[in-house]
Design a protein around this motif. Structure first.
Motif, PDB file in Angstrom:
ATOM      1  N   LYS A 249      39.663  39.481  40.921  1.00  0.00           N
ATOM      2  CA  LYS A 249      39.565  40.930  41.085  1.00  0.00           C
ATOM      3  C   LYS A 249      40.928  41.605  40.929  1.00  0.00           C
ATOM      4  N   ALA A 250      41.961  40.955  41.465  1.00  0.00           N
ATOM      5  CA  ALA A 250      43.298  41.551  41.441  1.00  0.00           C
ATOM      6  C   ALA A 250      43.970  41.427  40.080  1.00  0.00           C
ATOM      7  N   GLU A 251      43.786  40.306  39.402  1.00  0.00           N
ATOM      8  CA  GLU A 251      44.548  40.038  38.186  1.00  0.00           C
ATOM      9  C   GLU A 251      43.769  40.238  36.901  1.00  0.00           C
ATOM     10  N   LEU A 252      42.445  40.081  36.946  1.00  0.00           N
ATOM     11  CA  LEU A 252      41.656  40.147  35.712  1.00  0.00           C
ATOM     12  C   LEU A 252      40.308  40.807  35.987  1.00  0.00           C
ATOM     13  N   PRO A 253      40.318  42.104  36.286  1.00  0.00           N
ATOM     14  CA  PRO A 253      39.054  42.775  36.616  1.00  0.00           C
ATOM     15  C   PRO A 253      38.155  42.999  35.409  1.00  0.00           C
ATOM     16  N   GLY A 254      38.730  43.054  34.204  1.00  0.00           N
ATOM     17  CA  GLY A 254      37.939  43.370  33.012  1.00  0.00           C
ATOM     18  C   GLY A 254      37.598  42.145  32.193  1.00  0.00           C
ATOM     19  N   TRP A 255      36.998  42.402  31.022  1.00  0.00           N
ATOM     20  CA  TRP A 255      36.547  41.329  30.136  1.00  0.00           C
ATOM     21  C   TRP A 255      37.202  41.397  28.755  1.00  0.00           C
ATOM     22  N   ASN A 256      38.301  42.111  28.642  1.00  0.00           N
ATOM     23  CA  ASN A 256      38.953  42.269  27.339  1.00  0.00           C
ATOM     24  C   ASN A 256      39.859  41.069  27.096  1.00  0.00           C
ATOM     25  N   PHE A 257      39.340  40.107  26.365  1.00  0.00           N
ATOM     26  CA  PHE A 257      40.085  38.869  26.131  1.00  0.00           C
ATOM     27  C   PHE A 257      41.371  39.140  25.356  1.00  0.00           C
ATOM     28  N   ASN A 258      41.286  39.930  24.291  1.00  0.00           N
ATOM     29  CA  ASN A 258      42.466  40.185  23.459  1.00  0.00           C
ATOM     30  C   ASN A 258      43.551  40.920  24.233  1.00  0.00           C
ATOM     31  N   ALA A 259      43.154  41.830  25.121  1.00  0.00           N
ATOM     32  CA  ALA A 259      44.146  42.533  25.937  1.00  0.00           C
ATOM     33  C   ALA A 259      44.847  41.566  26.879  1.00  0.00           C
ATOM     34  N   THR A 260      44.121  40.575  27.383  1.00  0.00           N
ATOM     35  CA  THR A 260      44.715  39.580  28.270  1.00  0.00           C
ATOM     36  C   THR A 260      45.686  38.689  27.505  1.00  0.00           C
ATOM     37  N   VAL A 261      45.322  38.333  26.280  1.00  0.00           N
ATOM     38  CA  VAL A 261      46.236  37.575  25.417  1.00  0.00           C
ATOM     39  C   VAL A 261      47.517  38.369  25.192  1.00  0.00           C
ATOM     40  N   ALA A 262      47.361  39.663  24.909  1.00  0.00           N
ATOM     41  CA  ALA A 262      48.527  40.525  24.664  1.00  0.00           C
ATOM     42  C   ALA A 262      49.404  40.633  25.907  1.00  0.00           C
ATOM     43  N   ALA A 263      48.772  40.703  27.087  1.00  0.00           N
ATOM     44  CA  ALA A 263      49.540  40.790  28.328  1.00  0.00           C
ATOM     45  C   ALA A 263      50.311  39.502  28.584  1.00  0.00           C
ATOM     46  N   ALA A 264      49.688  38.361  28.300  1.00  0.00           N
ATOM     47  CA  ALA A 264      50.379  37.077  28.457  1.00  0.00           C
ATOM     48  C   ALA A 264      51.550  36.980  27.487  1.00  0.00           C
ATOM     49  N   ASP A 265      51.325  37.419  26.259  1.00  0.00           N
ATOM     50  CA  ASP A 265      52.389  37.421  25.259  1.00  0.00           C
ATOM     51  C   ASP A 265      53.548  38.310  25.705  1.00  0.00           C
ATOM     52  N   ALA A 266      53.221  39.486  26.257  1.00  0.00           N
ATOM     53  CA  ALA A 266      54.254  40.404  26.737  1.00  0.00           C
ATOM     54  C   ALA A 266      55.047  39.785  27.890  1.00  0.00           C
ATOM     55  N   ALA A 267      54.347  39.055  28.772  1.00  0.00           N
ATOM     56  CA  ALA A 267      55.030  38.407  29.891  1.00  0.00           C
ATOM     57  C   ALA A 267      56.030  37.368  29.388  1.00  0.00           C
ATOM     58  N   TRP A 268      55.615  36.602  28.372  1.00  0.00           N
ATOM     59  CA  TRP A 268      56.534  35.616  27.802  1.00  0.00           C
ATOM     60  C   TRP A 268      57.678  36.287  27.062  1.00  0.00           C
ATOM     61  N   ASN A 269      57.377  37.348  26.328  1.00  0.00           N
ATOM     62  CA  ASN A 269      58.445  38.050  25.615  1.00  0.00           C
ATOM     63  C   ASN A 269      59.489  38.598  26.570  1.00  0.00           C
ATOM     64  N   LYS A 270      59.032  39.133  27.684  1.00  0.00           N
ATOM     65  CA  LYS A 270      59.972  39.680  28.667  1.00  0.00           C
ATOM     66  C   LYS A 270      60.976  38.625  29.104  1.00  0.00           C
ATOM     67  N   GLU A 271      60.502  37.404  29.304  1.00  0.00           N
ATOM     68  CA  GLU A 271      61.398  36.326  29.727  1.00  0.00           C
ATOM     69  C   GLU A 271      62.268  35.828  28.582  1.00  0.00           C
ATOM     70  N   LEU A 272      61.660  35.621  27.422  1.00  0.00           N
ATOM     71  CA  LEU A 272      62.406  35.084  26.282  1.00  0.00           C
ATOM     72  C   LEU A 272      63.505  36.029  25.831  1.00  0.00           C
ATOM     73  N   GLN A 273      63.292  37.328  25.999  1.00  0.00           N
ATOM     74  CA  GLN A 273      64.275  38.307  25.537  1.00  0.00           C
ATOM     75  C   GLN A 273      65.485  38.406  26.458  1.00  0.00           C
ATOM     76  N   LYS A 274      65.526  37.557  27.475  1.00  0.00           N
ATOM     77  CA  LYS A 274      66.746  37.454  28.268  1.00  0.00           C
ATOM     78  C   LYS A 274      67.861  36.794  27.469  1.00  0.00           C
ATOM     79  N   VAL A 275      67.493  36.120  26.388  1.00  0.00           N
ATOM     80  CA  VAL A 275      68.476  35.537  25.470  1.00  0.00           C
ATOM     81  C   VAL A 275      68.162  36.025  24.069  1.00  0.00           C
ATOM     82  N   ASP A 276      69.082  36.741  23.488  1.00  0.00           N
ATOM     83  CA  ASP A 276      68.902  37.285  22.137  1.00  0.00           C
ATOM     84  C   ASP A 276      69.814  36.513  21.185  1.00  0.00           C
ATOM     85  N   LEU A 277      69.216  35.662  20.359  1.00  0.00           N
ATOM     86  CA  LEU A 277      69.982  34.842  19.412  1.00  0.00           C
ATOM     87  C   LEU A 277      70.115  35.518  18.063  1.00  0.00           C
ATOM     88  N   LYS A 278      71.240  35.277  17.421  1.00  0.00           N
ATOM     89  CA  LYS A 278      71.396  35.674  16.025  1.00  0.00           C
ATOM     90  C   LYS A 278      71.793  34.437  15.236  1.00  0.00           C
TER      91      LYS A 278
END
Length: 762
Positions: free
Chosen positions: A287-316
């Motif tokens: 109920k708290a973390e996944l109240p809806g049924w939008n699978f693609n939105a949940t995938v996008a949220a997981a991707d955003a969570a990983w991006n937030k962490e990975l972007q702590k290091v910006d490589l060139k």
């Protein structure tokens, strides 16, 4: 037990709010961080080959759920449940370990099937006898927060994603009057055995229950609630393979099956909340973390969570392969420690009690003998907001079991490996200025743990060494204790506890008691004047030997807390460097008992196992950092790749990858608790480390190339910097650290005594 059904209207409203909130969060984030998605550089298949043992599947950073496939094969290379050499799937399970040397977990296994119902998983020799399915790696996709595959046997499309505490399944069925979803509570991984399981139908949308099991962690308990998008009209329960009456069942091997008819291409979704406390809490997590049924939105949220962490290091870098290797390694450092409490703060403690509403995030999966060396120091740099939760969890464990954790898993301590390695982790946090925990309690916990009479410590207190005929792994154990005691002494000094400082400083030198000057190596001591015989520094480990996953060659260097003392013990700086040179070329028979953990060999240096991880950086203490550069560059280029076998040894819950993250950036915490990072050879032309509060450290390697591996000179914020290390305080202040690289060693860089790293500040 009462469950509330989701209301369709409230679901839509909550989903709209959730999506809107996610959009606002992402917009704010995009203004503060680089816009490029970095998850595309993560390949979760790296480490699924050879002996990497990494988890493959969907999860979010440090999440409680690791939802992924498990093969039918079992054995050492299937500790995580999956190996790239396999092409079978027996289920999608909600908990997995990543990179451990022992298999466990694999809780709440779900397997979709069609046709005649089979209730056993089958065998490798007779797959048709069970529900196991073949799959093709060509039809398999994995990226951070997402996993997909097609089950060939049933032509069922599988997509998985997660939140912290909820696994989200999407199964696309063919047309069938016999479509099934099997919830198998008997099934677990390798060493895991069910003890008590329960499953029942709650209502026409929800199945719930629990799984208690024993394995590496002897008393594991996990509860679940599974909410279906398709009404549950036909639900049956089984005792292993025997059907039972009714819609609820408890035994050691309870299973449940939801059966329905499906149209071609029909999607059935399941949200599975897990909890260490109760079915109700598992449902509340949904109920708290996944109240809806939008699978693609949940995938996008997981991707955003990983991006937030990975972007702590910006490589060139223009080297895509190395960029993938780096970001995948960084990803692997954030699978554990994993959340082990509910959304409301409740968790199950090592005292076998429910602790309600904790004010910190309780965690599990602390592989401390491995991770104290680099993974936890890396957390202080790139995950500072999580460090206090890690320490508070360790202190709660101390209060519940009377000692700090050794290898903590699912509210159990399996007392695996040697040393009390939580001590340097807590010491490092205190010495670096973390204060979101009770420091007096932390000191009490460290001292109490170090003053027990168990695990050979009584001999340390009485003799200063552990007799080899009293305790297995005596040398490794005693040398790890010396590291831990040194770290404890530093905190005692900081807190003004002078008597304790003197006492534990002396214990920090106990490594000397294992050194035989005639042999020139560390070895098992029987008494003040007698050594264990026979002895060879090449002798491999075995169950009752003196070394833990190593030999005398490797353990002679396990003195990161007092490199200067080790140098003196070995006969001075010149003999120290000569012997260190010999380590990397020495050849000998390690014996038939050789552990598969001992891999990545350069001579007798074993990069595939943790006791060697600091060793290449010891040259800097002798004023020869250019030799460190040679060894480090070879290792990052040859022992880490972007292929499935791209980790040279057991990942060990992020430690192998943490070594790579640090070393490829150009430095490493050779001493895990003195706040110094010793320079090696930066792999990337540029990298920016982002810290809380908008601070950033820009790392530049000028004239860098595959040949230009040697540091010629360094500047810090534009000013000449002659030291061959940088402190944690200076690193995290931000600014610019610039290395000028060349193809020949500058043997004057880092040569002077005042420019060398040190164990203890003079």
């Amino acid at each position: 037990m009462k469950f509330l059904k989701f209301a369709k209207g409230s679901l839509s409203s909550m989903l709209m709010l959730s999506v809107a909130g996610a959009m606002m969060t992402n917009q704010a984030f995009s203004q503060a961080k680089p816009k490029e998605s970095l998850t595309k550089y993560v390949d979760p298949f790296i480490g699924t080959g050879f002996h990497g043992h990494v988890f493959l599947g969907a999860n979010v950073p440090f999440g409680a759920v690791q939802l992924g496939p498990s093969n039918i094969s079992q054995g050492w290379d299937w500790c995580s449940g999956y190996h790239i050499s396999d092409s079978t799937i027996v289920g999608f399970q909600h908990t997995h370990l990543s990179g451990t040397g022992i298999g466990d977990l694999g809780d709440i296994s779900i397997m979709p099937t069609t046709g005649a119902l089979k209730m056993s998983k089958g065998t490798i020799k007779d797959m048709e006898s069970g529900y196991v399915s073949k799959f093709s790696h060509k039809e398999e996709t994995a990226r951070p927060g997402y996993y997909a595959v097609r089950l060939k046997r049933y032509n069922i499309g599988v997509r998985l994603t997660t939140t912290k505490r909820v696994g989200f399944h999407e199964y696309t069925f063919p047309k069938s009057d016999q479509s099934h979803i099997i919830i198998d509570l008997q099934e677990g991984l390798c060493w895991d055995t069910p003890v008590k399981t329960y499953i029942h139908k709650v209502n026409d949308s929800t199945i719930a229950g629990y799984r208690f099991s024993t394995g590496w962690a002897p008393d594991q308990r996990i509860y679940f609630s599974a909410v279906f998008s398709k009404p549950i009209k036909n639900f049956s329960v089984y005792d292993s393979t025997v059907v039972k009456p009714g819609t609820s069942f408890q035994s050691a091997k309870a299973k449940g099956v939801v059966t329905f008819a499906t149209k071609a291409g029909e999607k059935v979704l399941i949200k599975v909340g897990i909890s260490p406390v109760s079915e109700v809490n598992a449902f509340e997590n949904i109920k708290a973390e996944l109240p809806g049924w939008n699978f693609n939105a949940t995938v996008a949220a997981a991707d955003a969570a990983w991006n937030k962490e990975l972007q702590k290091v910006d490589l060139k870098t223009n080297d895509l392969s190395k960029k993938k290797t780096f970001y995948t390694a960084f990803y692997h450092t954030m699978i554990a420690p994993s959340v082990f409490n509910d959304y409301n703060g409740d968790y199950w403690g090592t005292d076998k009690k429910v602790h309600r509403g904790a004010k910190f995030t309780n965690l599990t999966t602390f592989s401390l003998w491995d991770t104290y060396r680099a993974a936890h120091p890396l957390f202080t740099v790139l995950q500072p907001e999580r460090v206090n939760d890690m320490i508070n969890t360790m202190l709660a464990i101390y209060q519940q079991q009377g000692s700090l954790p050794m290898w903590h898993l699912m509210a159990n301590d399996n007392y695996c490996m040697v040393g009390y390695s939580a001590v340097p982790v807590i010491s490092d946090a205190i010495l670096k200025g973390f204060h979101g925990f009770d420091i007096d309690l932390a000191y009490k916990a460290m001292k109490s743990t170090a003053m027990r009479d168990t695990l050979g410590i009584k001999f340390v207190k009485k003799l200063g060494y552990i007799p080899a005929d009293s305790t297995a792994n005596s040398v490794s154990m005693g040398m790890e204790y010396a590291i831990d005691d040194w770290a404890l002494a530093r905190v005692a000094k900081k807190l003004g506890k002078q008597e304790d400082y003197q006492y534990f400083s002396k214990r920090g030198e106990n490594y000397k008691n294992y050194y035989d000057p005639k042999a020139g190596f560390m070895r098992g001591r029987l008494s003040a004047d007698k050594w264990r015989e026979p002895y060879s520094p090449f002798t491999s480990i075995h169950e009752h030997g003196d070394f833990t996953e190593g030999n005398g060659w490797q353990y002679t260097w396990l003195v990161p807390q007092d490199v200067e003392g080790l140098m003196k013990l070995l006969g001075g700086e010149q003999r120290f460097t000569q012997k260190l040179d010999s380590l990397f070329i020495a050849q000998g028979d390690m014996g038939k008992e050789k552990s598969p953990d001992i891999s990545g060999l350069i001579g007798q240096y074993a990069h595939g196992n943790e006791p060697s991880h600091h060793v290449t950086y010891l040259y800097a203490y002798a004023g020869q950092p250019w030799k460190t550069a040679e060894k480090v560059r070879f290792i990052v280029n040859n022992f880490y790749t972007d292929k499935p076998d791209g980790i040279i040894g057991n990942e060990d819950v992020g430690q192998m990858s943490s070594w790579y993250v640090f070393s490829s950036l150009g430095f490493y915490p050779a001493n895990p608790a003195n706040g110094l990072y010793v320079f090696g050879s930066p792999l990337f032309d540029e990298a920016t480390l982002h810290f809380p509060g908008g601070k950033a450290m820009h790392l530049v390697a000028k004239n860098n190339s595959s040949k230009n591996i040697y540091i010629q000179k360094v500047t810090l914020n534009g000013k000449p910097y002659t030291k061959s290390y940088i402190s944690h305080a200076d690193l995290t202040k931000g600014g610019e650290l610039a290395f000028e690289m060349g193809d020949k060693p500058n043997k004057n860089f880092g040569k002077l005594m005042q420019d060398r790293p040190y164990s203890t500040k003079p």
